[in-house]
Design an enzyme around this catalytic site. Sequence first.
Site, PDB file in Angstrom:
ATOM      1  N   GLY A  30       4.372  40.505  -1.447  1.00 51.60           N
ATOM      2  CA  GLY A  30       3.797  41.405  -1.334  1.00 51.60           C
ATOM      3  C   GLY A  30       3.106  41.460  -0.361  1.00 51.60           C
ATOM      4  O   GLY A  30       2.771  42.450   0.245  1.00 51.60           O
TER       5      GLY A  30
ATOM      6  N   GLU B   9       0.983  29.275  -8.304  1.00 50.22           N
ATOM      7  CA  GLU B   9       1.850  30.259  -9.502  1.00 50.22           C
ATOM      8  C   GLU B   9       2.769  29.251  -9.872  1.00 50.22           C
ATOM      9  O   GLU B   9       3.531  28.987  -8.468  1.00 50.22           O
ATOM     10  CB  GLU B   9       2.066  31.205  -9.998  1.00 50.22           C
ATOM     11  CG  GLU B   9       2.923  32.503 -10.851  1.00 50.22           C
ATOM     12  CD  GLU B   9       3.287  33.944 -10.398  1.00 50.22           C
ATOM     13  OE1 GLU B   9       3.267  33.905 -11.393  1.00 50.22           O
ATOM     14  OE2 GLU B   9       3.213  33.772  -9.316  1.00 50.22           O
TER      15      GLU B   9
ATOM     16  N   CYS C 107       4.187  36.276 -15.411  1.00 58.53           N
ATOM     17  CA  CYS C 107       2.843  36.472 -14.756  1.00 58.53           C
ATOM     18  C   CYS C 107       1.965  36.387 -15.417  1.00 58.53           C
ATOM     19  O   CYS C 107       0.857  36.171 -14.612  1.00 58.53           O
ATOM     20  CB  CYS C 107       3.209  37.622 -13.420  1.00 58.53           C
ATOM     21  SG  CYS C 107       3.523  39.133 -13.698  1.00 58.53           S
TER      22      CYS C 107
ATOM     23  N   GLY D 267       6.363  41.345  -8.034  1.00 56.04           N
ATOM     24  CA  GLY D 267       6.788  39.798  -7.705  1.00 56.04           C
ATOM     25  C   GLY D 267       6.012  39.409  -6.958  1.00 56.04           C
ATOM     26  O   GLY D 267       4.843  38.942  -7.411  1.00 56.04           O
TER      27      GLY D 267
END
Length: 481
Positions: free
Chosen positions: A237, A386, A288, A232
């Site tokens: 994280g 991101e 990702c 994730g």
Amino acid sequence: MSRRLFVGGEWVEPEGGHYAVIDPATEETVGWAPEASRYQVHAACAAAREAFGPWSRTPAEERAAVLARAADIIRSRLVPYAELAQAETGATTGTARGMQVGVGAARFRRYARVEPAEWAIPPQINEAGPMGKAGVMGALAVRQPVGVVTCITSYNNPWANPAGKVAPALAMGNTVVVKPAPQDPLSVYRMAEALAEAGVPRGVVNVVSGRSVEVGEAAVASGDVDMVSFTGSTAVGQRIAEVCGRSMKRQLMELGGKGAAVVFDDADLGSAVSGIGTTFSFYSGQICTAPTRVLAQRGVYDRLVGQLAAYAGRLKVGDPRDPATVVGPVISAEHRRRVESYVEGGLKEGAVVVTGGERPALDRGFYVAPTLLADCTNDMRVAREEIFGPVVVVIPFDEEDEGVALANDSDYGLIDYVWSGDVARAFRVARRLRAGGVGVNTVGRNMEAPFGGFKKSGVGRDVGSYALHAYSEVQAIVWPG
């Protein structure tokens, strides 16, 4: 469809009620997912702890046979499982069948292959010490299961991602508590059904879902848990790492990415455009590993921008159930707003929209048009953070050293890419990139190669044999030779 929690081999009514799971393409309710309470999460962790001893002592061949049966069951139900996954995620039919359920089944099949759990270490003369005389010592390295593993999975692939955690963890003798992404948990309950039918003993696999942060926190903080495997965002994280640090829990984290694609002026542009173009289409950019940050050498910059724009313009956006559709919706209205805000921010910072940038004219669904931003610089937010959507930014560079420096100037380091007709240069540059993986003239992956990130893109490596290493501890047994 209304689901219950899977705890200790039983289907349990959730204490927190149910919440709606929404189809991103139609905005209709797919089904109702259970909301676990903190106490039910603790019960799942306790069940996994109780089951750990017997399961860890089960011969590896018997554990492998269970995984093989699970793979066969999943494969036999590929179409209905894929239809549910498609409804939860908005994936195209080909993606739901091949890359979601198909890969999920393949991962159970792969870890049904028994591999050595121990290996001999060459004898060595031991120096005299306080515990005995000098002599030749033999040694054996043995892989032992870590224990109870909490597996927290991402929303972009409710089959391949959980299977990539659960299968190797079970193969090594661990037990698991799976906390699926709140957006698409129904498929993970189907996986639990298949595993139970395949003969997984009670408590070895548990599934608890919920939208509340409390559910995930409880699954991480539980004293019955020895390891957390998470896929994730980097922000989540970091929070998990803080909680794990209190009790020194093992961690395996696959976090965010902002993949740099370094394209030199001698590159095969057709290959580069096709590879980079997967960002627009594959999972609608919600992946990702996507090459979202294109670094183009000036000699090829204009042609690359033009060809990428043409590629994006040819992609059909729409109903993922239509065989002609290439780009489906993103996961939610909230995420669509997030992606659009990045494009708007990029324009304010000076980027130019070459194609896309608008919301497709569709009656319903959370769609984002494939968007290409040119004239970007590496300090723009759109180039540094991101986005997780069908958006690509292009940045020019002159010399090799500059291209490498731009690629490495990122908080992320998951997968980078190099395109060049000079193979020696391509591999030289690949070795200089600070990323866990590098694709040379390809976006393909070898599914036995280690997978994981540098910097804020993660901790540890999995996939193939590396996943068996990740879900085990190494124990040394030494004796007089």
